[in-house]
Design a protein around this motif. Structure first.
Motif, short mmCIF file in Angstrom:
data_model
loop_
_atom_site.label_atom_id
_atom_site.label_comp_id
_atom_site.label_asym_id
_atom_site.label_seq_id
_atom_site.Cartn_x
_atom_site.Cartn_y
_atom_site.Cartn_z
N SER A 1 -1.05 -2.72 -3.16
CA SER A 1 -0.99 -2.47 -1.72
C SER A 1 -2.27 -2.89 -1.03
N GLY A 2 -2.97 -3.88 -1.61
CA GLY A 2 -4.15 -4.43 -0.96
C GLY A 2 -3.75 -5.33 0.19
N PRO A 3 -4.73 -5.94 0.85
CA PRO A 3 -4.43 -6.78 2.01
C PRO A 3 -3.42 -7.89 1.73
N ALA A 4 -3.44 -8.46 0.54
CA ALA A 4 -2.52 -9.56 0.24
C ALA A 4 -1.07 -9.09 0.35
N CYS A 5 -0.76 -7.98 -0.29
CA CYS A 5 0.62 -7.48 -0.28
C CYS A 5 0.99 -6.93 1.08
N VAL B 1 2.80 -10.77 -6.54
CA VAL B 1 1.81 -9.99 -7.28
C VAL B 1 0.46 -10.09 -6.57
N GLY B 2 0.00 -8.98 -6.05
CA GLY B 2 -1.31 -8.94 -5.39
C GLY B 2 -2.09 -7.79 -5.97
N THR B 3 -2.31 -7.86 -7.28
CA THR B 3 -2.87 -6.69 -7.98
C THR B 3 -4.40 -6.65 -7.94
N GLY B 4 -5.02 -7.65 -7.31
CA GLY B 4 -6.46 -7.57 -7.07
C GLY B 4 -7.33 -7.77 -8.29
N ALA B 5 -8.63 -7.73 -8.03
CA ALA B 5 -9.61 -7.88 -9.11
C ALA B 5 -10.37 -6.57 -9.20
N GLY B 6 -9.88 -5.71 -10.08
CA GLY B 6 -10.50 -4.39 -10.15
C GLY B 6 -11.22 -4.13 -11.45
N LEU B 7 -11.14 -5.06 -12.40
CA LEU B 7 -11.72 -4.80 -13.72
C LEU B 7 -13.24 -4.98 -13.64
N PRO B 8 -14.00 -3.91 -13.78
CA PRO B 8 -15.44 -4.01 -13.52
C PRO B 8 -16.21 -4.71 -14.62
N HIS B 9 -17.24 -5.45 -14.22
CA HIS B 9 -18.14 -6.07 -15.20
C HIS B 9 -19.26 -5.08 -15.55
N PHE B 10 -19.78 -5.24 -16.74
CA PHE B 10 -20.91 -4.41 -17.15
C PHE B 10 -22.15 -5.27 -17.31
N MET B 11 -23.31 -4.61 -17.30
CA MET B 11 -24.56 -5.35 -17.38
C MET B 11 -24.86 -5.78 -18.81
N GLN C 1 -8.97 -13.91 2.94
CA GLN C 1 -8.37 -14.90 2.04
C GLN C 1 -7.18 -14.29 1.29
N ALA C 2 -7.32 -13.00 0.96
CA ALA C 2 -6.18 -12.32 0.33
C ALA C 2 -5.00 -12.32 1.30
#
Ligand SMILES: Cc1cc2nc3c(=O)[nH]c(=O)nc-3n(C[C@H](O)[C@H](O)[C@H](O)COP(=O)(O)OP(=O)(O)OC[C@H]3O[C@@H](n4cnc5c(N)ncnc54)[C@H](O)[C@@H]3O)c2cc1C
Ligand SMILES: Cc1cc2nc3c(=O)[nH]c(=O)nc-3n(C[C@H](O)[C@H](O)[C@H](O)COP(=O)(O)OP(=O)(O)OC[C@H]3O[C@@H](n4cnc5c(N)ncnc54)[C@H](O)[C@@H]3O)c2cc1C
Ligand code: SF4
Ligand code: SF4
Ligand code: FES
Lengths: 280, 486
Positions: free
Chosen positions: B155-159, B239-249, B448-449
Motif C-alpha cells: 500500500s505504498g505510493p506505487a500501489c 506488485v509494489g512491495t517496496g524496498a524494506g530489507l535493511p542493510h547492516f554496517m 518515481q514509485a
C-alpha cells in the motif's frame, strides 16, 4: 479484526484461543507463527500457531500472560475480537523421517511443541514429548500432547508429579535409562532452558533445532529487530526462522537482546495493573 | 481584488515556507513546515510564467499540468485549482510535502533559468490544504467500479496511485497490505512532523470512497499466494512491495542493545507511536547520545526524532555535505533543530557494557577519492585516524533492498539482486503480473514509485483490453467454425 470463537483457560495465566482466520488456517504449517495486536494501541506480538482447522476456518493460539500485551490478549473473551492477526509467518519446521525424535518444551513452550510433535509423528517418527511445568497444577494440554506424540512425560519443578526437577535435568535422566540416543531433538521454551538443552544434546551429538523467540515488530523481514546470530551469521528469525540449529545459536546474545526493554515492560505492566485495579 | 494585484509578477521573490521555530519543533511531533499563507500563495502563483512549452510538466513523473492548476490560483480561485489538480493526482497533499521537487519539476522550471524556480511543490500543497480546510467533509464520488478485479500488493505510493487510476477506469482494485496500516513508507518511515497522518489518511480515504478496497494484515506469498489471487478472480496483479530489507554496517557490536536499523527505529515510532509510550504499548530506546549513520532521508528522519526525544544527536556520514541524498529542506531543518553533522567519518566498531547495551563507537576519518559507481566521490579511510565517541543509541540508515517475501514464495517471479525484473511495460516474468516502485528500482523516491504505479495501471488496462479482444476474436472464430461445420 478477528473473532475469538472459543476460549479455554488452561491455567489462570495461560489461555487457549480459537480465532477466526480462514486464510491462515489454510496455509499454516507446524513451526510457523502469527503476529497479533489484541487492541488498536497494542504492541505487535508473535505467537506460535498451535493448530488450524480449514473447515472451521480457524486457528489456535496459546498465550501466556507475561507483560501488558499478552495479559490483554489473555483477558479477551469468546465473541470478542483481536484487532489484528497476520500470518502465517516464518518457515515451517524441517520435518523428516529419522526414527526417534525427542521434543522438549518448557512452560508455554509445551503448547508450541504440539504441532511440531504431531508433524514428526505423522512423518513416521517415534516422538517423545518431554515437558516441563512448575507443578502438577501448571500442566497444560496433556491430553492433546498424548494424541500428537507417541509418549508424553512430565517433569515438575516441585516434584508434585512426574520427574522432580527441570526439563533439562529430566532429559539427562531420561536418556540414561535408554538404550540409544534419539536421532533428532527439538526444543522450545525459555532461553536458559533452550541453551541448557542444546548444551546437553551437543554432548550427546544429537542434531537439535530450537525455536527462537527474539523481540519482533513487523515479522516480515523489514525491521531487523529480530536478528539473531547463528553460526556467526546474522539471521532474521521472523523470515528465516524461528527454528535454527540449536548448536549454532548465540543464546547469550539472544538473552541480552530480549532484555532490551525490561524497564519499559515493567512500567507498562505496572501502569496496566494499576488501571485494571481502578476499573474493577 | 484589483487588476494590479492579479498581474503575474515573476520578479517577486520566491516565497519561503513559514516553519515552526526550532525550539518549538523539538517539543512535539507537530508538522514543521506550515505551508504558505494565502497571500504568499498568490504571490508565488503569480511568479509562474504560464510558459508555452512548460518544461516543468515533462519533468514531473506524473506529468501534472502544473501551469493549469496554477492558473486559477493566480485569480485566487483555489477551489478550482484543486479540481484541476485532483483530476491528475490523488496525492497533492502528500506530494506537496515529500516529493523531491528540486530533482524534478522545479529543477527545470523555466523561471529558474534567470531567477529562482516557482515553488511548485509548496503551491501543490497549498491547494490540498486549502481543500482540507474549506471542505472538511470528503466529497469524492463512489465510482462503484464493475470491471475486472485487479490486485495490488503493498500500500505504498506505487500501489495507491495505481489503485486510483484503475478505479477511475472502472476496474475493481483491491490493495493488500502486510502491515496493519496503509501507506507503506509514507506510514512507517516518514514522520508525522514531515507528513501529518491526517493528510495521508484523508488522501487514502478518498480512494476508499471512490471504491478502492483495502485489506490490511495480508501478506501476499504467505496469507495467500499470487496464484490463489488469480484463482479468486483477480485478472492482473501489480506488485509494489517496496524496498524494506535493511542493510547492516557489518561491524563488530552491531547486535548490541540500542543499535537499530532506521526501519526498526522509525517503525517503532511512526507506526507504533513509541514516542507516546506508555500510553501505547511499544517502547523504543533513545538514550542521551544518538548517532545516526547515513546521509539520506531516513537518516534525517531518525536524527530529527532523536532531537525530539531530547537527545544529543549526530549524523555520521562518510562523505561530505554535498553528497547528502536527502531532500534539501530536510537537511536544513535537521541543522536548524540542532542535529550535529559529522562528515567524512564512518563507524568501525561498537562497544557495549555488561548489560549488552551499546556505549561507545569507534569511528575513522575519511577523505574523498575517485568517483564510484554512484558517480559520487568514493570515501577512503585515513589510516590511524580512529577516534571514539560516547553513544547510547545507534541508528543505521545505510539503505535497503527490495522486500523478498513475495519473490521467495514465487520462484517464477524473476528478480536480479533482489529487484524484480520488468519489461518496458512494467510486466514481470509472469504474464499479467506487473511491478514497480522500490521493489523494481531499489530505494528511489515517492514520485518515481507513483510514476511506476501510474504506468502499470495503463499497461494493465492495455493488456486486459487486448486479452478481451483476443478472446472475443476467438469466440467469433469459434462461432464461425461451428457455423462452417453445420
Ligand atoms: C516466534 C515466536 C513465537 C512465540 N510464541 C508464543 C506462544 O505461542 N505463546 C506465548 O505465550 N508466547 C509466545 N512468544 C512470546 C511472546 O511473543 C511474548 O511473550 C510476548 O510478546 C510478550 O509481550 P508482553 O507485552 O505481554 O510482555 P512484555 O512485558 O512486553 O515482555 C516480556 C518479554 O516478552 C518478550 N517480548 C516482548 N515484546 C515482544 C515482541 N514484540 N516480540 C517478541 N517477544 C517480545 C521479551 O522477551 C520480553 O522480555 C513467542 C515469541 C516468538 C518470537
Ligand atoms: C525513512 C524514509 C524517508 C523517505 N523520505 C522520502 C521523501 O521525503 N521523499 C521521497 O520522494 N522519497 C522518500 N523516501 C523514499 C520513498 O519513501 C520510497 O521510494 C517509496 O515509498 C517507495 O514506494 P513503494 O510504493 O515502491 O513502496 P513502499 O512505500 O515501500 O511500500 C511497500 C508496501 O508493501 C508492503 N508489502 C511488502 N511486501 C508485501 C507482501 N508480500 N504483501 C503485502 N504487502 C507487502 C509493505 O509493508 C509496504 O507497506 C523515504 C524512504 C524512507 C525509508
Ligand atoms: S508531484 Fe513532484 S514533480 Fe510533480 S509537480 Fe508535484 S512536486 Fe513537482
Ligand atoms: S516552467 Fe516554471 S514558470 Fe513555466 S509554467 Fe512551469 S512552473 Fe510556470
Ligand atoms: S521482526 Fe522485523 S525483521 Fe523480523
Amino acid at each position: 479484526m478477528n473473532r475469538i470463537l472459543k476460549k479455554r483457560e488452561l491455567t489462570p495465566e495461560i489461555a487457549w484461543l480459537e480465532v477466526e482466520a480462514p486464510r491462515i488456517a489454510k496455509h499454516w504449517k507446524p513451526g510457523q507463527f502469527i503476529i497479533i495486536r489484541p487492541d488498536k494501541d497494542s504492541e505487535r506480538i508473535p505467537l506460535t500457531l498451535v493448530a488450524g482447522d480449514t473447515t472451521r476456518g480457524s486457528i489456535v493460539m496459546v498465550i501466556q500472560a507475561l507483560g501488558k500485551t499478552s495479559r490483554v490478549a489473555v483477558g479477551k473473551q469468546e465473541g470478542e475480537f483481536l484487532a489484528d492477526v497476520v500470518g502465517p509467518l516464518g518457515e515451517a519446521s524441517a520435518v523428516e523421517k529419522v526414527g526417534q525424535v525427542l521434543c522438549v518444551g518448557g512452560g508455554v513452550g509445551v503448547a508450541e511443541l504440539l504441532p511440531v510433535a504431531g508433524a514428526f509423528r505423522a512423518a513416521g517418527n517415534y516422538v517423545t514429548a518431554l515437558c516441563g511445568a512448575r507443578s502438577a497444577a501448571h500442566i497444560i494440554l496433556d491430553a492433546e500432547l498424548k494424541q500428537a506424540a507417541d509418549e508424553v512425560v512430565w517433569a515438575t519443578d516441585d516434584g508434585s508429579t512426574g520427574f522432580h526437577g527441570n526439563v533439562v535435568q529430566f532429559m539427562a535422566a531420561w536418556q540414561a535409562s535408554r538404550p540409544a540416543l534419539p536421532a533428532l531433538a527439538h526444543v522450545i521454551g525459555p532461553i536458559p532452558m533452550m541453551r541448557a538443552a542444546a548444551n546437553l544434546t551437543r554432548e550427546w551429538g544429537v542434531r537439535t533445532f530450537a525455536s527462537l523467540n527474539p523481540v519482533m515488530i513487523d515479522g516480515t523481514g523489514m525491521c531487523g529487530g529480530c536478528r539473531v546470530t547463528v553460526g556467526g551469521k546474522v539471521r532474521f528469525a521472523c523470515v528465516e526462522g524461528p527454528e535454527f540449529d540449536a548448536h549454532q545459536v548465540d543464546f547469550d546474545e539472544l538473552a541480552l537482546r530480549t532484555s532490551a526493554y525490561r524497564p519499559q515492560e515493567r512500567q507498562a505492566l505496572a501502569e496496566h495493573q494499576c488501571k485494571v485495579g481502578l476499573n474493577s | 481584488m484589483s487588476e494590479m494585484t492579479r498581474k503575474r509578477n515573476p520578479k517577486a521573490p520566491r516565497q519561503t515556507l513559514p516553519v515552526l521555530a526550532p525550539e518549538e519543533r523539538i517539543k512535539s511531533s507537530a508538522e514543521v513546515a506550515l505551508g504558505f499563507e494565502l497571500e504568499q500563495a498568490l504571490i508565488e502563483a503569480r511568479r509562474c510564467l504560464d510558459c508555452k512549452n512548460p518544461t516543468c510538466v515533462d519533468a514531473c513523473p506524473l506529468h501534472i499540468d502544473i501551469k493549469a492548476f496554477i492558473r486559477p490560483m493566480v485569480e485566487g480561485d483555489f477551489g478550482a485549482a484543486f479540481e484541476v489538480l485532483a483530476e491528475q493526482t490523488p496525492f497533492p497533499g502528500v506530494c506537496g510535502r515529500v516529493c523531491q521537487h528540486e530533482l524534478f519539476c522545479e529543477k527545470v522550471c523555466l523561471l529558474g533559468k534567470k531567477l529562482e524556480p516557482v515553488a511548485i511543490g509548496s503551491l501543490e500543497r497549498f491547494v490540498a490544504d486549502y481543500n482540507l480546510q474549506t471542505q472538511p467533509c470528503l466529497n469524492a464520488p463512489n465510482l462503484k467500479p464493475q470491471g475486472p478485479k485487479i490486485a495490488l500488493v503493498g500500500s505504498g505510493p506505487a500501489c495507491l496511485i495505481a489503485a486510483n487510476d484503475l478505479v477511475r477506469n472502472g476496474y475493481r482494485a483491491t490493495v493488500f497490505e502486510a502491515l496493519h496500516e496503509l501507506g507503506g513508507v509514507l506510514a512507517y518511515g516518514i514522520p508525522n512532523f514531515r507528513l501529518p497522518r491526517a493528510i495521508l489518511n484523508r488522501e487514502i480515504e478518498r480512494l476508499q470512497k471512490m471504491g478502492v478496497e483495502f485489506v490490511t494484515d495480508f501478506i501476499v506469498g504467505k496469507t495467500a499466494t499470487l496464484e490463489e489471487l488469480f484463482e479468486e478472480g483477480y485478472e492482473a496483479v501489480f506488485v509494489g512491495t517496496g524496498a524494506g530489507l535493511p542493510h547492516f554496517m557489518g561491524i563488530p557490536g552491531e547486535n548490541l542493545i540500542g543499535v537499530y536499523t532506521a526501519n526498526e527505529f522509525l517503525t517503532r515510532i511512526n507506526l507504533m507511536h513509541a514516542n507516546e509510550f506508555p500510553a501505547v504499548d511499544t517502547p523504543v530506546r533513545v538514550g542521551k547520545h544518538v548517532v545516526v549513520i547515513g546521509g539520506g532521508n531516513s537518516a534525517m528522519d531518525a536524527a530529527r526524532w532523536g532531537r525530539r526525544f531530547g537527545s544529543e544527536t549526530t549524523i555520521l556520514f562518510r562523505r561530505g555535505r554535498a553528497e547528502l541524498r536527502a531532500r534539501i529542506e530536510e537537511i536544513e531543518h535537521a541543522e536548524e533543530e540542532g542535529v550535529h553533522f559529522e562528515f567524512l567519518a564512518a563507524p568501525v566498531r561498537l562497544f557495549g557494557d555488561e548489560t549488552g547495551a551499546v556505549r561507545e563507537m569507534e569511528c575513522i576519518r575519511m577523505k574523498l577519492g575517485e568517483p564510484d559507481d554512484s558517480g559520487r566521490p568514493s570515501p577512503v579511510p585515513i589510516p590511524g585516524s580512529e577516534y571514539r565517541i560516547p553513544v547510547d543509541t545507534v541508528v543505521a540508515a545505510i539503505g535497503q533492498s527490495p522486500n523478498p517475501t513475495l519473490q521467495r514464495a514465487t520462484p517464477e517471479l524473476i528478480a536480479k539482486r533482489g529487484k524484480i525484473v520488468v519489461d518496458a511495460t512494467g510486466q514481470t516474468s509472469i504474464p499479467l503480473v506487473f511491478a514497480g516502485g522500490d521493489v523494481v528500482r531499489g530505494g528511489a523516491t515517492v514520485i518515481q514509485a507513483m510514476q511506476d504505479g501510474r504506468n502499470a495501471a495503463k499497461a494493465i488496462h492495455l493488456a486486459l483490453t487486448e486479452k478481451r479482444e483476443a478472446e472475443a476474436g476467438k469466440s467469433i472464430e469459434g462461432t464461425l467454425a461451428l457455423e462452417g461445420r453445420q
